[in-house]
Design a protein around this motif. Structure first.
Motif, PDB file in Angstrom:
ATOM      1  N   TYR A 149      50.834 -53.199  -2.367  1.00 61.43           N
ATOM      2  CA  TYR A 149      49.234 -52.898  -1.673  1.00 61.43           C
ATOM      3  C   TYR A 149      49.482 -52.916  -0.175  1.00 61.43           C
ATOM      4  N   LEU A 150      50.158 -53.955   0.355  1.00 62.75           N
ATOM      5  CA  LEU A 150      50.311 -54.210   1.919  1.00 62.75           C
ATOM      6  C   LEU A 150      50.832 -52.696   2.448  1.00 62.75           C
ATOM      7  N   TYR A 151      51.980 -52.223   1.755  1.00 66.54           N
ATOM      8  CA  TYR A 151      52.669 -51.097   2.221  1.00 66.54           C
ATOM      9  C   TYR A 151      51.503 -49.791   1.950  1.00 66.54           C
ATOM     10  N   ASP A 152      50.586 -49.827   1.106  1.00 66.13           N
ATOM     11  CA  ASP A 152      49.719 -48.712   1.006  1.00 66.13           C
ATOM     12  C   ASP A 152      48.668 -48.796   2.044  1.00 66.13           C
ATOM     13  N   VAL A 153      48.304 -49.937   2.398  1.00 65.98           N
ATOM     14  CA  VAL A 153      47.352 -50.123   3.571  1.00 65.98           C
ATOM     15  C   VAL A 153      47.918 -49.924   4.904  1.00 65.98           C
ATOM     16  N   ALA A 154      49.319 -49.969   5.002  1.00 68.50           N
ATOM     17  CA  ALA A 154      50.107 -49.641   6.264  1.00 68.50           C
ATOM     18  C   ALA A 154      49.970 -48.049   6.187  1.00 68.50           C
ATOM     19  N   SER A 155      50.202 -47.759   5.203  1.00 65.84           N
ATOM     20  CA  SER A 155      50.347 -46.095   5.300  1.00 65.84           C
ATOM     21  C   SER A 155      49.292 -45.239   5.466  1.00 65.84           C
ATOM     22  N   VAL A 156      48.219 -45.803   4.819  1.00 66.49           N
ATOM     23  CA  VAL A 156      46.744 -45.119   5.383  1.00 66.49           C
ATOM     24  C   VAL A 156      46.542 -45.378   6.969  1.00 66.49           C
ATOM     25  N   PHE A 157      46.650 -46.732   7.308  1.00 63.91           N
ATOM     26  CA  PHE A 157      46.417 -47.088   8.629  1.00 63.91           C
ATOM     27  C   PHE A 157      47.381 -46.282   9.799  1.00 63.91           C
ATOM     28  N   HIS A 158      48.897 -46.192   9.356  1.00 68.49           N
ATOM     29  CA  HIS A 158      49.649 -45.425  10.133  1.00 68.49           C
ATOM     30  C   HIS A 158      49.183 -43.821  10.163  1.00 68.49           C
ATOM     31  N   LYS A 198      46.730 -39.194  13.191  1.00 67.14           N
ATOM     32  CA  LYS A 198      45.732 -38.082  13.511  1.00 67.14           C
ATOM     33  C   LYS A 198      45.296 -38.227  14.892  1.00 67.14           C
ATOM     34  N   GLY A 199      45.026 -39.652  15.455  1.00 70.43           N
ATOM     35  CA  GLY A 199      44.639 -39.610  16.667  1.00 70.43           C
ATOM     36  C   GLY A 199      45.743 -39.180  17.751  1.00 70.43           C
ATOM     37  N   THR A 200      46.890 -39.093  17.165  1.00 66.44           N
ATOM     38  CA  THR A 200      48.055 -38.585  18.427  1.00 66.44           C
ATOM     39  C   THR A 200      47.742 -37.144  18.489  1.00 66.44           C
ATOM     40  N   ASP A 201      47.147 -36.426  17.488  1.00 65.19           N
ATOM     41  CA  ASP A 201      47.315 -35.060  17.670  1.00 65.19           C
ATOM     42  C   ASP A 201      45.673 -34.743  18.215  1.00 65.19           C
ATOM     43  N   ASN A 202      44.638 -35.476  17.938  1.00 62.75           N
ATOM     44  CA  ASN A 202      43.303 -35.255  18.199  1.00 62.75           C
ATOM     45  C   ASN A 202      43.064 -36.715  18.996  1.00 62.75           C
ATOM     46  N   PRO A 203      42.564 -36.788  20.234  1.00 66.64           N
ATOM     47  CA  PRO A 203      42.238 -37.650  20.975  1.00 66.64           C
ATOM     48  C   PRO A 203      40.736 -38.239  20.727  1.00 66.64           C
ATOM     49  N   ASP A 204      40.015 -37.404  20.153  1.00 61.05           N
ATOM     50  CA  ASP A 204      38.662 -37.923  19.560  1.00 61.05           C
ATOM     51  C   ASP A 204      38.620 -38.781  18.356  1.00 61.05           C
ATOM     52  N   LEU A 205      39.891 -39.063  17.667  1.00 60.27           N
ATOM     53  CA  LEU A 205      40.034 -39.925  16.553  1.00 60.27           C
ATOM     54  C   LEU A 205      40.807 -41.209  16.957  1.00 60.27           C
ATOM     55  N   ARG A 206      41.071 -41.319  18.487  1.00 54.12           N
ATOM     56  CA  ARG A 206      41.802 -42.299  18.561  1.00 54.12           C
ATOM     57  C   ARG A 206      40.999 -43.553  18.589  1.00 54.12           C
ATOM     58  N   PHE A 207      41.674 -44.585  18.255  1.00 58.31           N
ATOM     59  CA  PHE A 207      41.126 -45.989  18.029  1.00 58.31           C
ATOM     60  C   PHE A 207      40.342 -46.459  19.397  1.00 58.31           C
ATOM     61  N   VAL A 208      40.949 -46.400  20.450  1.00 57.90           N
ATOM     62  CA  VAL A 208      40.226 -46.614  21.947  1.00 57.90           C
ATOM     63  C   VAL A 208      39.875 -45.028  22.165  1.00 57.90           C
ATOM     64  N   LEU A 220      31.327 -44.636  12.362  1.00 58.96           N
ATOM     65  CA  LEU A 220      32.698 -44.421  11.734  1.00 58.96           C
ATOM     66  C   LEU A 220      32.176 -43.147  10.883  1.00 58.96           C
ATOM     67  N   THR A 221      32.704 -41.951  11.057  1.00 62.34           N
ATOM     68  CA  THR A 221      32.225 -40.829  10.159  1.00 62.34           C
ATOM     69  C   THR A 221      33.473 -40.068   9.792  1.00 62.34           C
ATOM     70  N   ASP A 222      34.620 -40.055  10.440  1.00 63.14           N
ATOM     71  CA  ASP A 222      35.747 -39.372   9.893  1.00 63.14           C
ATOM     72  C   ASP A 222      36.106 -39.709   8.532  1.00 63.14           C
ATOM     73  N   GLU A 223      36.397 -38.798   7.919  1.00 60.53           N
ATOM     74  CA  GLU A 223      36.887 -39.225   6.571  1.00 60.53           C
ATOM     75  C   GLU A 223      38.285 -40.193   6.445  1.00 60.53           C
ATOM     76  N   THR A 224      39.067 -40.193   7.182  1.00 54.55           N
ATOM     77  CA  THR A 224      40.072 -41.142   7.157  1.00 54.55           C
ATOM     78  C   THR A 224      39.617 -42.328   7.466  1.00 54.55           C
ATOM     79  N   GLU A 225      38.728 -42.767   8.145  1.00 53.01           N
ATOM     80  CA  GLU A 225      38.011 -44.094   8.651  1.00 53.01           C
ATOM     81  C   GLU A 225      37.511 -44.741   7.391  1.00 53.01           C
ATOM     82  N   HIS A 254      46.190 -42.655   9.889  1.00 56.26           N
ATOM     83  CA  HIS A 254      44.870 -42.513  10.940  1.00 56.26           C
ATOM     84  C   HIS A 254      45.495 -42.543  12.284  1.00 56.26           C
ATOM     85  N   TRP A 255      46.207 -43.433  12.631  1.00 55.25           N
ATOM     86  CA  TRP A 255      46.751 -43.331  13.943  1.00 55.25           C
ATOM     87  C   TRP A 255      47.515 -42.137  14.369  1.00 55.25           C
TER      88      TRP A 255
END
Length: 582
Positions: free
Chosen positions: A520-529, A534-544, A486-491, A531-532
């Motif tokens: 706090y849960l809303y903040d976690v969801a915001s960071v998670f979404h 970013k994966g939409t725009d850059n396939p290399d960052l997708r979770f799968v 895991l090397t991406d800054e958002t990860e 990053h998701w």
């Protein structure tokens, strides 16, 4: 696993390595040493005021002490940089390797990540709701129910032994009104035309089934009895029916109490328990005979311009002394409060928390004074006041309930929007602030609806695991040995956000502020979404990551960490962590 507690120990160790002493040669006082996230994340991961708070003790200038401390901390293998900032703050940026190790520890902890031992098994009684058993619960009770229940969940997660208690206000004039109101419905069930409900009685349709049940059980027998005898029977049946209704409403809201304490029990046997409680206060010098000057403003109901039996509450922090026995020998409402508190105290609680409506603000000082008088300061008492809830539908005020005839019931709200949106949104503002609840907004599927946004993050986590199984086979799972990929800054940013959870839990429990968990849960969801996306725009960052099993296993670790925190936090809130949104 609170990294801020962990680094507090490391900072103290670093200070000790400097071999400095206080001016008088004694040990340094670290009680005011702070370890927290910097306000600006660009400044690092951890900030400490150690140099500032120790400067006066040592006589060393803050910046000089800060430079020396930063030099020692920079040698820590888990510290990437240690820099001096401002008048003497030291900002630490932690190495990626530290975050990798922390994520491994998070996954190993599983559902216990964030759980704290700060409570040390101390017993806490949380009393909340405690609505008069005269009808269905209204939306004002709803907020106190959620705040109290979530606070109890939070304290249990933080290591306290918690008892959830409901005080049944089943004594007094309002219960007599209830009995007479039900008696009217009983007569109606027997076929009598009762006409319009007289002013002063409860008009709600919820009393109709109670009257019908009495008619089935007694036939016309009650109407043939002396009124006092009949009302005594009706009173008991009515309280039982109303408490059954209230329990059903609470269950719909996922609120469950351990203890239901009846106020009537204090008045039984000639109010023996109240007499005993007052005698105990008297023996300890807290009760006297006297008169009270008229208070400013509107006179309270228990004020009399005659000699009364008074609680010397001004000696233990109250503004005025409180009447216990009126001049006619009857007990005040506060006298029952005294007996109830003493009952709790003898049950052995270290802390008692009352969650009350904003209209009970005048009770705070007298309850705090009572706790000091009875326990000698050994018991901590806290009162949380819940401000009003205003209901809207697409911005327009909602005013009436068909069911109650007078107010919006708790069940009306839960049935329309669901349990989880109600619980989450009742916590999405501090209890001491008014809350606007809009039926349209809490069911909206957007980022502007916090409960949807958080639960959608949970559903996305499950979706990622399903995608991984479809791509690589059902045996595909998270692998902690791959986390270093895991090397991406958002990860890394997502791991940092998850790492805050233990600190949030402890701070929320200490301050009795369960709304911090929802925020706090809303903040976690915001960071998670984020990053998701970013994966939409850059396939290399997708979770799968297609064709990269190792990287996918590493990213599944991150997803599992998010899911664990969402489940844990939502459980404290009292809401579900869904596998999919419907």
């Amino acid at each position: 696993m609170n990294i801020f507690t962990e680094f507090r120990h490391r900072v103290i160790k670093a200070v000790n390595a400097l071999e400095i002493r206080s001016r008088d040669g004694g040990e340094l006082d670290f009680s005011k040493l702070g370890i927290e996230p910097p306000r600006d994340p660009a400044h690092g991961d951890i900030a400490t005021n150690a140099a500032l708070v120790l400067s006066k003790q040592t006589g060393i200038a803050p910046r000089e002490l800060g430079e020396r401390l930063a030099a020692v901390l920079a040698k820590d293998d888990d510290v990437s940089t240690a820099e001096l900032a401002g008048p003497g703050f030291v900002n630490l940026r932690l190495a990626d390797g530290f975050w990798f190790k922390l994520l491994v520890r998070m996954l190993a902890a599983g559902a216990d990540f964030g759980r704290s031992a700060m409570g040390d098994g101390k017993s806490v009684n949380v009393e909340y709701v405690s609505a008069n058993p005269t009808g269905p619960m209204h939306v004002g009770h709803c907020r106190g129910a959620v705040v109290g229940d979530a606070l109890a969940n939070l304290l249990a997660f933080a290591g306290y032994e918690v008892v959830k208690e409901y005080y049944i206000n089943d004594a007094g004039a309002q219960i007599d009104v209830l009995a007479r109101s039900v008696m009217l419905r009983y007569r109606e069930a027997l076929g009598e035309d009762i006409g319009a409900i007289p002013e002063g009685l409860y008009p709600g349709e919820y009393l109709v089934p109670v009257g019908e049940a009495l008619a089935r059980e007694f036939g016309s027998e009650l109407s043939e009895m002396p009124q006092d005898e009949a009302l005594a029977i009706v009173r008991d049946r009515s309280i039982e029916a109303m408490m059954s209704l209230i329990r059903e409403d609470l269950t719909a809201l996922n609120v469950h109490h351990d203890v239901f304490f009846s106020e009537r029990s204090l008045h039984e046997d000639g109010a023996r328990r109240i007499r005993t409680a007052i005698n105990e206060l008297t023996l300890n010098g807290h009760v006297y005979k006297g008169t009270l000057p008229p208070p400013k403003g509107q006179l309270p109901e228990d004020w009399e311009d005659r000699e009364q039996t008074l609680f010397r509450s001004t000696a233990v922090g109250d503004d005025i002394d409180r009447p216990l026995v009126k001049s006619d020998g009857t007990y005040t409402y506060f006298a029952a409060d005294v007996a109830y508190f003493i009952d709790k105290y003898k049950r052995g609680y270290n802390e008692m928390i009352y969650v009350l409506g904003a209209d009970h603000g005048g009770y705070v000082k007298r309850l705090e004074a009572l706790a000091r008088a009875v326990s000698g300061g050994r018991v901590t008492l806290a009162v949380l006041l819940c401000q009003l809830v205003k209901l809207f539908r697409a911005g327009e005020p909602v005013r009436m309930s068909k069911r109650s005839g007078q107010f919006i019931t708790l069940r009306d709200v839960v049935d329309e929007v669901g349990r989880d949106p109600v619980r989450f949104m009742m916590l999405y503002r501090k209890n001491s602030e008014p809350l606007d609840f809009d039926f349209a907004k809490v069911t909206e599927q957007s980022k502007d609806n916090p409960v949807f946004y958080v639960q959608y993050a949970s559903a996305r986590c499950h979706s990622i695991f399903r995608q991984a199984a479809e791509q690589f086979g059902k045996e595909m799972s998270a692998d902690p040995e791959k986390i270093h990929l895991l090397t991406d800054e958002t990860e890394i940013a997502l791991i940092r956000k998850l790492a805050e959870y233990p600190r949030v839990v402890e701070a929320a429990a200490q301050s009795h502020e369960p709304h911090r968990i929802a925020f706090y849960l809303y903040d976690v969801a915001s960071v998670f979404h984020a990053h998701w996306n970013k994966g939409t725009d850059n396939p290399d960052l997708r979770f799968v990551k297609v064709n990269d099993t190792d990287l996918t296993r590493a990213r599944l670790c991150l997803v599992q960490g998010v899911l664990n925190v969402l489940r844990s936090g939502l459980a404290i809130v009292g809401a579900d962590s869904p596998a999919e949104m419907r």
